[in-house]
Design a protein around this motif. Structure first.
Motif, mmCIF file in Angstrom:
data_model
loop_
_atom_site.group_PDB
_atom_site.id
_atom_site.type_symbol
_atom_site.label_atom_id
_atom_site.label_comp_id
_atom_site.label_asym_id
_atom_site.label_seq_id
_atom_site.Cartn_x
_atom_site.Cartn_y
_atom_site.Cartn_z
ATOM 1 N N GLU A 120 0.869 -1.221 0.017
ATOM 2 C CA GLU A 120 -0.157 0.005 0.165
ATOM 3 C C GLU A 120 0.976 1.175 -0.025
ATOM 4 O OE1 GLU A 120 -2.333 -0.447 3.555
ATOM 5 O OE2 GLU A 120 -3.612 -2.000 2.512
ATOM 6 N N MET A 121 2.045 1.292 0.648
ATOM 7 C CA MET A 121 3.056 2.514 0.841
ATOM 8 C C MET A 121 3.450 2.460 -0.635
ATOM 9 S SD MET A 121 6.314 3.023 3.039
ATOM 10 C CE MET A 121 7.037 1.640 2.070
ATOM 11 N N LEU A 122 4.027 1.612 -1.122
ATOM 12 C CA LEU A 122 4.266 1.547 -2.789
ATOM 13 C C LEU A 122 3.448 2.112 -3.708
ATOM 14 C CD1 LEU A 122 6.467 -2.036 -2.778
ATOM 15 C CD2 LEU A 122 7.435 0.402 -2.939
ATOM 16 N N ALA A 123 2.028 1.746 -3.581
ATOM 17 C CA ALA A 123 1.058 2.462 -4.331
ATOM 18 C C ALA A 123 0.861 3.778 -4.147
ATOM 19 C CB ALA A 123 -0.193 1.528 -4.017
ATOM 20 N N ARG A 124 1.026 4.093 -2.823
ATOM 21 C CA ARG A 124 1.123 5.760 -2.676
ATOM 22 C C ARG A 124 2.145 6.347 -3.271
ATOM 23 N NH1 ARG A 124 -0.706 3.665 2.524
ATOM 24 N NH2 ARG A 124 1.324 4.122 3.299
ATOM 25 N N LEU A 125 3.423 5.893 -2.874
ATOM 26 C CA LEU A 125 4.648 6.283 -3.661
ATOM 27 C C LEU A 125 4.612 6.326 -5.099
ATOM 28 C CD1 LEU A 125 7.406 4.638 -1.414
ATOM 29 C CD2 LEU A 125 6.575 7.099 -1.351
ATOM 30 N N GLU A 126 3.966 5.376 -5.726
ATOM 31 C CA GLU A 126 3.893 5.325 -7.126
ATOM 32 C C GLU A 126 3.000 6.827 -7.574
ATOM 33 O OE1 GLU A 126 2.573 2.379 -10.892
ATOM 34 O OE2 GLU A 126 1.966 2.002 -8.760
ATOM 35 N N ALA A 127 1.878 6.823 -6.846
ATOM 36 C CA ALA A 127 0.923 8.005 -7.394
ATOM 37 C C ALA A 127 1.575 9.285 -6.978
ATOM 38 C CB ALA A 127 -0.410 7.544 -6.310
#
Length: 457
Positions: free
Chosen positions: A224-231
């Motif tokens: 989930e943190m990686l998804a936020r970083l990607e966004a």
């Protein structure tokens, strides 16, 4: 200091410490239990031997013979018969003829009683004193046994504990080390997977273990943190790309106009036209820079504000008057219906909101069109409405107009052309606790309304 040690080593040390305490407690318990059992066995043997001696006295008239040797329980014992005055009547050969219990002590004892004392020729022994005979011929039987064998057994058991305990501790520590390594191995795999993800591969995700345990929840959180970083990085790249493109356009136009004006002699009219074009591009550049600066401060859809008591009607009127020149050149009429009203707002940010709405309306209103600005607080919340007679919002824009860098045909959502206008309006109104809504007007045109709570009026 312990925080610098690897987790595996810390787990092993804690496990070893717990095992050491457990082994020490178990060894102490077993040692005391063995000592108690040996004492109880010894006492039982002494009672049996005392019964045999007392029975012999009753049958032989005081001569019990040599009672040295093993008792019925297999414990080496000795015996002695004392008169009521403490005189030795009979005694085992191993202990001689000295009384084992003194005369004064005999009178104070509550029979039967157990004693421990050193016996000449035997060493530390455990004694049992019982009474024999009737009241007229009262005698005392003292049977005893050496405690050397018990002490030897306890010493051997203690030696086994001191030898076997460390061996068991080392073995369990090795098992703890291996167990901790096995438990942390999936964590190490996750670490290697995470280390392999670079900024250019933010779409990669860590494999979630199928067990559904704490590690699976940790991996899910990391994904989930990686998804936020990607966004976030996608947003930043988009921000930089749009900002660089939008900044390049007015700068290029300004440079072209200035270079053209300097390339040869120009008439005053042509020079004025070039300077006017450069001024327009400068205004556009300033508005874009202001929008980018404000949007860079937006956190969680809210921009920081500083409230003060402001006449909102006068603020809107000043913004309309500042746009009259642009409206004149665009062939658009600005009409105002403004009620004076005090409000607790951020003057600079609210002025930017009104400027963005007016700029957006003027750019999308055709020649001969009209822009109407209403400020009302008599009914419902404090409302500012900006309505134009242009083509209205694209259908594709109605759901995403408040998102940054979103533009439909004709760049309807951006006050500066970068797609930031309505996004900034939305952020400023969120910070004020208000709201913004927009819709197309029946018969043509669009209307954008901003509302503030009555508590701020």
């Amino acid at each position: 200091m312990s925080a610098r040690l690897p987790i595996r080593l810390r787990l092993t040390l804690v496990f070893s410490l717990c095992m050491a305490v457990l082994l020490a407690a178990a060894g102490t318990f077993l040692y005391r239990r063995l000592a108690t059992e040996l004492t109880q066995n010894t006492d039982a043997a002494l009672r049996a031997q005392a019964s045999v001696v007392a029975a012999g006295l009753n049958g032989s008239g005081g001569n019990f013979g040599d009672q040295s040797g093993p008792s019925p329980r297999g414990v080496d014992t000795f015996a002695q018969v004392l008169s009521r005055t403490g005189t030795v009547l009979d005694s085992s050969q191993a202990i001689g003829v000295e009384p084992l219990v003194g005369t004064a002590e005999l009178g104070a004892l509550q029979l039967p009683t157990l004693l421990e004392r050193s016996v000449p020729g035997v060493g530390l022994s455990r004694l049992l004193v019982v009474g024999a005979g009737d009241a007229g011929s009262r005698q005392y039987v003292v049977v005893g046994t050496s405690l050397a064998r018990n002490d030897e057994l306890l010493s051997r058991f203690l030696a086994m504990l001191f030898i076997g305990g460390p061996i068991a501790l080392v073995a369990t520590s090795v098992c703890g080390w291996l167990l901790a390594g096995g438990a942390l191995r999936p964590v190490e795999r996750v670490r290697r997977e995470a280390a392999a993800i670079s900024v250019s591969e933010l779409d990669r995700r860590l494999p979630v273990p199928p067990a559904g345990d704490e590690l699976a929840r940790l991996v899910t959180t990391l994904n989930e943190m990686l998804a936020r970083l990607e966004a976030y990085f996608a947003h930043e790249r988009r921000f930089v790309a749009v900002a660089s493109h939008e900044l390049r356009t007015p700068l290029t136009n300004m440079k072209a106009e200035l270079d053209l004006g300097l390339s040869r002699a120009r008439t005053p009219v042509a020079m004025e036209k070039a300077l006017r074009s450069a001024s327009i591009e400068t205004d556009r550049l300033a508005a874009l820079a202001e929008d980018l600066l404000v949007y860079s401060r937006v956190e969680g859809g809210v921009v920081p504000i500083v409230r003060a008591d402001v006449d909102l009607g006068e603020l809107v009127r000043a913004s309309c008057e500042a746009h009259e020149r642009a409206a004149y050149h665009a062939g658009v009429d600005i009409q105002m219906h403004i009620e004076p009203v005090e409000a607790s707002i951020d003057r600079i940010r609210m002025r930017q909101v009104i400027d963005n709405l007016l700029d957006n309306a003027l750019r999308h209103t055709p020649v001969g069109g009209r822009v109407t600005v209403d400020v009302a607080a008599s009914t419902g919340p404090l409302r500012v409405a900006v309505r134009d007679t242009g083509a209205g919002f694209d259908r594709s824009l109605l759901q995403t107009a408040f998102e940054p860098f979103v533009r439909g045909d004709g760049e309807r959502a951006g006050g500066s052309g970068a797609g930031l206008g309505l996004a900034i309006v939305h952020a400023v109104m969120n910070a004020h606790g208000g709201s913004v809504e927009f819709h197309n007007v029946a018969g043509g045109g669009a209307e954008v309304c901003i509302d503030l709570p009555l508590a701020q009026a």
